[in-house]
Design an enzyme around this catalytic site. Structure first.
Site, short mmCIF file in Angstrom:
data_model
loop_
_atom_site.label_atom_id
_atom_site.label_comp_id
_atom_site.label_asym_id
_atom_site.label_seq_id
_atom_site.Cartn_x
_atom_site.Cartn_y
_atom_site.Cartn_z
CB THR A 211 -0.89 -0.01 1.26
OG1 THR A 211 -1.78 -1.11 1.20
CG2 THR A 211 -1.69 1.28 1.39
NE ARG A 239 -9.00 -7.36 2.32
CZ ARG A 239 -7.98 -6.52 2.48
NH1 ARG A 239 -7.60 -5.77 1.46
NH2 ARG A 239 -7.33 -6.44 3.63
N GLY A 241 -10.29 -3.47 2.32
CA GLY A 241 -9.44 -3.35 3.49
C GLY A 241 -9.61 -2.01 4.19
CB THR A 262 1.00 0.14 4.69
OG1 THR A 262 1.24 -1.03 3.91
CG2 THR A 262 2.21 0.40 5.56
N GLY A 263 -0.70 -2.45 5.81
CA GLY A 263 -0.62 -3.72 6.53
C GLY A 263 -1.86 -4.57 6.33
CB THR A 264 -3.10 -7.55 8.14
OG1 THR A 264 -2.50 -7.11 9.37
CG2 THR A 264 -2.21 -8.60 7.52
N GLY A 265 -5.23 -5.10 6.58
CA GLY A 265 -6.30 -4.14 6.76
C GLY A 265 -7.37 -4.52 7.74
#
Length: 346
Positions: A211, A239, A241, A262-265
């Site tokens: 991201t 999906r 995020g 930024t990362g695992t939404g």
């Protein structure tokens, strides 16, 4: 005698409060007409020296610097922070190096579904798009939602129809095809790679990161933040995020700061991460660096989430933190400071 004791107690409390205020005020104040921009290009455990030789490091750093320069140029000319972050993010979206725009990952059906958001810290106006494909620059679509509609978020085909009507540049889906991302999808689906490419793919093994985002403060002291992403590689159709969700992946408020995540939404959504950091600063007088650490390491990480954030406070101070092995990041200030980093310790 009672009056003397009372005066002594009041004086002691005042001194204590003043000392505590000074203790918590660890950031430098903003100079008039100063400005700053900070960006990120995603966080991940694959961002390590072993996966990036000197040549690839130069490629990534050059593109990050180009994005910084684009945003900085707007600020230097007295432009608005909202325009500066838009220009910086456009550069990153136009590059296949990052998981946004041109470099967006494939979903499980072999298509791109991109999300983006933008927020003005002065007015709290914001715009976002989710699950779009044919818009060349999703960050421009998010800006269009903010400026040209009564809504905050538009998604899918509906968003694309409106963007086309409003004259935004549209492209065929083939524009977003890159061999790196296609090979990444095939690996995740357990299929044989069939497209040859020359770029080192090791850095793309993290399917959840890449991201891009930017935060800026202009000469007038106004903050703006924006984020753009292709989401998670091989994600299920539809999906969404944290990136297009105001307060989760993006937040800006002149009272406190601007943030892009930024990362695992899913975990940033559950913790309302960006807004949580801002609230810690506003209501508990938490230092920005401590607020970032608290949310990333004590709220997101225990749930199983990974990623990072960039933050620019109301004084123009830059902060970032992440619980992965690396994060593409950088900032440029009117003071002349210019930093571009990617690994955990540079």
């Amino acid at each position: 005698m009672k009056k003397i004791i009372l005066i002594f107690i009041i004086g002691f409390i005042a001194i204590s409060c003043n000392s505590e205020e000074k203790k918590n005020d660890k950031t430098s104040k903003r100079d008039p007409n100063s400005f700053t921009i900070v960006i990120h290009g995603g966080a991940g455990n694959g961002i390590i020296p072993e996966n990036l030789n000197e040549e690839n490091q130069k490629i990534y750093k050059a593109k990050l610097q180009e994005a910084l320069n684009a945003g900085y140029s707007v600020l230097e000319k007295g432009g608005k922070s909202i325009d500066a972050i838009q220009e910086a993010i456009k550069v990153l979206e136009d590059s296949p190096l990052f998981n946004a725009g041109k470099g967006a990952v494939f979903n499980s059906e072999g298509n791109q579904e991109m999300d983006a958001s933008i927020m003005d810290g002065k007015t709290l106006n914001s715009g976002a798009v989710a699950g779009i494909n044919h818009v060349k620059n999703p960050i421009l679509a998010a800006r269009m939602v903010m400026d040209s509609t009564k809504h905050v978020m538009l998604s899918g085909i509906g968003a694309q129809r409106i963007m086309r009507k409003l004259g935004l540049e549209m492209v065929d889906s083939s524009y977003f095809f890159t061999s790196n991302r296609y090979n990444q999808l095939k690996r995740l689906q357990g299929n044989q790679i069939s497209v040859v490419n020359t770029l080192n793919e090791s850095i793309l093994n993290d399917n959840k990161y890449g991201t891009v985002g930017a935060v800026a403060i202009d000469k007038q002291g106004n903050i703006a933040a924006g984020t753009s992403t292709g989401g998670i590689a091989n994600k299920k159709y539809g999906r969404i995020g944290d990136s297009p969700i105001i307060g989760a992946g993006t937040y800006a408020n002149n009272i406190t700061c601007g943030i892009s995540c930024t990362g695992t939404g899913e975990y940033f959504i559950r913790t309302v991460a960006a807004h949580e950091v801002s609230s810690l600063i506003q209501y508990k007088n938490t230092h920005p660096a401590d607020a970032l650490h608290e949310v990333i390491f004590n709220k997101i990480a225990p749930l199983g989430g990974e990623g990072g954030m960039i933050l620019l406070d109301k004084h123009g101070n830059v902060f970032w933190d992440f619980n992965t092995k690396g994060m593409f990041r950088g900032y440029k200030k009117s003071t002349g400071d210019n930093v571009v980093e990617m690994f955990a310790s540079n």
